[in-house]
Scaffold this active site. Structure first.
Site, PDB file in Angstrom:
ATOM      1  N   GLU A  57      -5.578   0.334   5.942  1.00  0.00           N
ATOM      2  CA  GLU A  57      -5.741   0.778   7.326  1.00  0.00           C
ATOM      3  C   GLU A  57      -6.805  -0.033   8.060  1.00  0.00           C
ATOM      4  O   GLU A  57      -6.661  -0.333   9.235  1.00  0.00           O
ATOM      5  CB  GLU A  57      -6.060   2.271   7.379  1.00  0.00           C
ATOM      6  CG  GLU A  57      -4.880   3.166   7.004  1.00  0.00           C
ATOM      7  CD  GLU A  57      -3.666   2.937   7.899  1.00  0.00           C
ATOM      8  OE1 GLU A  57      -3.826   2.471   9.038  1.00  0.00           O
ATOM      9  OE2 GLU A  57      -2.540   3.216   7.447  1.00  0.00           O
ATOM     10  N   CYS A  75      18.141   2.751  17.632  1.00  0.00           N
ATOM     11  CA  CYS A  75      17.066   3.748  17.574  1.00  0.00           C
ATOM     12  C   CYS A  75      17.618   5.133  17.226  1.00  0.00           C
ATOM     13  O   CYS A  75      18.570   5.612  17.833  1.00  0.00           O
ATOM     14  CB  CYS A  75      16.329   3.818  18.907  1.00  0.00           C
ATOM     15  SG  CYS A  75      15.010   5.047  18.929  1.00  0.00           S
ATOM     16  N   THR A 114      -4.032  -6.054  13.547  1.00  0.00           N
ATOM     17  CA  THR A 114      -3.579  -7.161  12.719  1.00  0.00           C
ATOM     18  C   THR A 114      -2.181  -6.854  12.180  1.00  0.00           C
ATOM     19  O   THR A 114      -1.904  -5.735  11.770  1.00  0.00           O
ATOM     20  CB  THR A 114      -4.549  -7.378  11.533  1.00  0.00           C
ATOM     21  OG1 THR A 114      -5.887  -7.432  12.035  1.00  0.00           O
ATOM     22  CG2 THR A 114      -4.237  -8.673  10.813  1.00  0.00           C
ATOM     23  N   TYR A 145      -8.300   6.863  15.005  1.00  0.00           N
ATOM     24  CA  TYR A 145      -7.006   6.511  14.410  1.00  0.00           C
ATOM     25  C   TYR A 145      -7.081   6.500  12.893  1.00  0.00           C
ATOM     26  O   TYR A 145      -6.263   7.126  12.204  1.00  0.00           O
ATOM     27  CB  TYR A 145      -6.494   5.141  14.899  1.00  0.00           C
ATOM     28  CG  TYR A 145      -5.442   4.639  13.950  1.00  0.00           C
ATOM     29  CD1 TYR A 145      -4.163   5.186  13.968  1.00  0.00           C
ATOM     30  CD2 TYR A 145      -5.756   3.711  12.947  1.00  0.00           C
ATOM     31  CE1 TYR A 145      -3.212   4.806  13.030  1.00  0.00           C
ATOM     32  CE2 TYR A 145      -4.818   3.329  12.018  1.00  0.00           C
ATOM     33  CZ  TYR A 145      -3.548   3.865  12.060  1.00  0.00           C
ATOM     34  OH  TYR A 145      -2.625   3.516  11.133  1.00  0.00           O
ATOM     35  N   LEU A 167      -9.133 -13.563   8.394  1.00  0.00           N
ATOM     36  CA  LEU A 167      -8.462 -12.349   8.866  1.00  0.00           C
ATOM     37  C   LEU A 167      -8.990 -11.895  10.225  1.00  0.00           C
ATOM     38  O   LEU A 167      -8.292 -11.200  10.961  1.00  0.00           O
ATOM     39  CB  LEU A 167      -8.633 -11.234   7.827  1.00  0.00           C
ATOM     40  CG  LEU A 167      -7.718 -10.009   7.928  1.00  0.00           C
ATOM     41  CD1 LEU A 167      -6.255 -10.417   7.948  1.00  0.00           C
ATOM     42  CD2 LEU A 167      -7.978  -9.057   6.772  1.00  0.00           C
ATOM     43  N   GLY A 168     -10.211 -12.297  10.558  1.00  0.00           N
ATOM     44  CA  GLY A 168     -10.753 -11.952  11.875  1.00  0.00           C
ATOM     45  C   GLY A 168     -11.448 -10.601  11.919  1.00  0.00           C
ATOM     46  O   GLY A 168     -11.373  -9.815  10.966  1.00  0.00           O
ATOM     47  N   TRP A 208       0.831  -1.221   0.000  1.00  0.00           N
ATOM     48  CA  TRP A 208       0.000   0.000   0.000  1.00  0.00           C
ATOM     49  C   TRP A 208       0.855   1.255   0.000  1.00  0.00           C
ATOM     50  O   TRP A 208       0.330   2.356  -0.052  1.00  0.00           O
ATOM     51  CB  TRP A 208      -0.944   0.000   1.201  1.00  0.00           C
ATOM     52  CG  TRP A 208      -0.303  -0.422   2.477  1.00  0.00           C
ATOM     53  CD1 TRP A 208       0.303   0.381   3.393  1.00  0.00           C
ATOM     54  CD2 TRP A 208      -0.204  -1.753   2.992  1.00  0.00           C
ATOM     55  NE1 TRP A 208       0.784  -0.357   4.436  1.00  0.00           N
ATOM     56  CE2 TRP A 208       0.486  -1.677   4.225  1.00  0.00           C
ATOM     57  CE3 TRP A 208      -0.615  -3.014   2.529  1.00  0.00           C
ATOM     58  CZ2 TRP A 208       0.773  -2.823   4.996  1.00  0.00           C
ATOM     59  CZ3 TRP A 208      -0.337  -4.126   3.293  1.00  0.00           C
ATOM     60  CH2 TRP A 208       0.341  -4.021   4.510  1.00  0.00           C
ATOM     61  N   ARG A 209       2.175   1.096   0.062  1.00  0.00           N
ATOM     62  CA  ARG A 209       3.046   2.269  -0.057  1.00  0.00           C
ATOM     63  C   ARG A 209       3.467   2.487  -1.490  1.00  0.00           C
ATOM     64  O   ARG A 209       4.208   3.427  -1.793  1.00  0.00           O
ATOM     65  CB  ARG A 209       4.283   2.087   0.829  1.00  0.00           C
ATOM     66  CG  ARG A 209       3.969   2.269   2.303  1.00  0.00           C
ATOM     67  CD  ARG A 209       5.202   2.207   3.176  1.00  0.00           C
ATOM     68  NE  ARG A 209       4.819   2.408   4.579  1.00  0.00           N
ATOM     69  CZ  ARG A 209       5.545   2.023   5.621  1.00  0.00           C
ATOM     70  NH1 ARG A 209       6.712   1.430   5.415  1.00  0.00           N
ATOM     71  NH2 ARG A 209       5.128   2.240   6.841  1.00  0.00           N
ATOM     72  N   ASP A 257      -1.968   5.140  17.174  1.00  0.00           N
ATOM     73  CA  ASP A 257      -2.280   3.731  17.395  1.00  0.00           C
ATOM     74  C   ASP A 257      -1.411   3.218  18.549  1.00  0.00           C
ATOM     75  O   ASP A 257      -0.760   3.995  19.244  1.00  0.00           O
ATOM     76  CB  ASP A 257      -2.020   2.936  16.111  1.00  0.00           C
ATOM     77  CG  ASP A 257      -0.544   2.834  15.801  1.00  0.00           C
ATOM     78  OD1 ASP A 257       0.247   3.635  16.332  1.00  0.00           O
ATOM     79  OD2 ASP A 257      -0.158   1.936  15.038  1.00  0.00           O
ATOM     80  N   CYS A 302      11.170   0.204  18.397  1.00  0.00           N
ATOM     81  CA  CYS A 302      10.658   0.447  19.743  1.00  0.00           C
ATOM     82  C   CYS A 302       9.554  -0.569  20.058  1.00  0.00           C
ATOM     83  O   CYS A 302       8.414  -0.220  20.303  1.00  0.00           O
ATOM     84  CB  CYS A 302      10.128   1.873  19.835  1.00  0.00           C
ATOM     85  SG  CYS A 302       9.852   2.456  21.524  1.00  0.00           S
TER      86      CYS A 302
END
Length: 396
Positions: free
Chosen positions: A43, A208, A49, A126, A86-87, A30-31, A144, A198
DNA sequence: CATCCGTGGTT
DNA sequence: TAACCAAGGAT
């Protein structure tokens, strides 16, 4: 404002984070587009997920429903089937309902104003921020779990992140961190850092980009943050499941039913099942007889007469709030009995309500083959049982 | 604000 | 291994 939230600290954070993201961002499907429809789908799928789980579903979904209108016009059954496994299936139903909203109210294009986006079904605070920032580069926060973890550590925020008020605080902070004109990259960078560096249990502080000014790290408290109240463990539910093999015209078919319109696994298909009378004893199979009797009685009450053929398998399935312990039994349809019982229709209808014990009655039953499973959406626990059954049948 | 709503990966 | 947790939303 405290020193650790100072302008310098915040500008350092945003600058270094963006720089790191340019070097480290993952190549995700999706990028590769700027299509707001694709961003939106991703999203919704990514809610609670993991990325790796979503990727194959995303590819399948945009192939099957390449446009908002194709999604809006599809049978709901097809959308659920595409979401199978997928739930959180209300996501799929809400997504389609929202696609229809977009067709009717917004001329088939994803809206780009806050009020319209947040009014879409299945789109909360979100996802509103994610769509506005990632698809339209608007300076809206998208907070999120990742973001709350990163911010709680870097800025040493000890408020319980499960509380509504904490989220509001995080949104104000996250919004103030967005560099001018960089909302899309910055919000994704924040989440990407949470996902890759993180992390909850074993943060990779040494790699980081903002370690030098991370308040939690400086105090050695990174593992103690974020503060999060514990979730309740899932309650156990013991259930008896019927795998009924058809006879005569229905030879080679199995009886399934569709779940009610609301609640757990709404509108998904499943094997018939009833609550067990009590917890299964550890002594194997002592209670099989009474369990099969109970199931046979329940099936009779919905017009299917059967003969027990023995235990098939046990299965467990853990939802977020329920732990299912299932005992599956095989039955043979007794077609002669079913025909004989025609006169009992009225009694059956009355008995049905009693048998369901306050649960919403399943309305539709169907006899299916292995091939029929290509069209009906089943939750994973029944997929496993059914695929094992049909695999064994194929061998025999 | 608490509970309901799936599934699979991680530690 | 048994929590814990993941790009949350609806009620």
């Amino acid at each position: 404002m405290e020193e650790k939230w100072s302008k310098e600290s915040r500008e350092y954070f945003s600058t270094e984070l963006l720089s790191w993201y340019e070097r480290s961002k993952r190549d995700l499907p999706w990028r590769r587009h700027r299509d707001p429809y694709y961003i939106w789908i991703s999203e919704i799928m990514l809610q609670q997920t993991r990325v790796d789980t979503v990727i194959p579903y995303f590819h399948r979904f945009i192939e099957r429903f390449p446009t908002i209108s194709s999604l809006a016009e599809a049978p709901e059954e097809d959308v659920l089937k595409c979401w199978e496994g997928l739930g959180y299936y209300s996501r799929a139903r809400n997504l389609q309902a929202a696609a229809r909203q977009v067709m009717e109210r917004h001329g088939g294009k994803v809206p780009n104003d806050k009020a319209s986006v947040s009014a879409l079904k299945g789109v909360g605070p979100y996802t509103t921020g994610a769509i506005l920032s990632i698809a339209f580069n608007q300076p809206e926060p998208a907070v999120d779990g990742n973001v709350m973890r990163v911010l709680s550590r870097y800025f040493f925020i000890e408020e319980d992140i499960m509380k509504t008020g904490t989220r509001a605080l995080m949104e104000r902070l996250a919004g103030s961190l967005i560099p001018a004109g960089r909302a899309a990259d910055f919000n994704q960078a924040l989440m990407e850092l949470g996902a890759l560096v993180c992390t909850p249990k074993a943060p990779q502080c040494l790699t980081c980009p903002v370690m030098a000014h991370c308040s939690a790290r400086l105090e050695g408290a990174e593992l103690r943050l974020p503060v999060k109240s514990k979730a309740k463990p899932p309650r156990p539910e013991y259930r008896l499941v019927a795998l009924v093999e058809g006879e005569g015209e229905r030879a080679g078919r199995v009886l399934v039913r569709r779940r009610p319109d609301t609640g757990l696994l709404a509108r998904m298909w499943e094997l018939p099942h009833v609550p067990a009378a009590d917890k299964p004893g550890e002594g194997a199979g002592v209670a099989d007889g009474s369990a099969m009797n109970r199931l046979a009685g329940a099936l009779a009450e919905v017009g299917t007469y059967v003969q027990a053929a023995g235990p098939f398998m046990a299965a467990e399935h853990i939802f977020s709030h329920i732990h299912w312990y299932l005992r599956v039994f095989r039955f043979q349809e007794a077609a002669a009995l079913s025909a004989l019982a025609g006169f009992a229709e009225m009694a059956v209808a009355e008995a049905r309500e009693a048998y369901n014990e306050g649960e919403q009655a399943a309305e539709e039953y169907r006899w299916i083959t292995a091939e029929d499973m290509n069209d009906l959406a089943f939750p994973n626990v029944f997929l496993k049982i059914l695929s094992q059954y049909f695999a064994e049948q194929k061998v025999e």
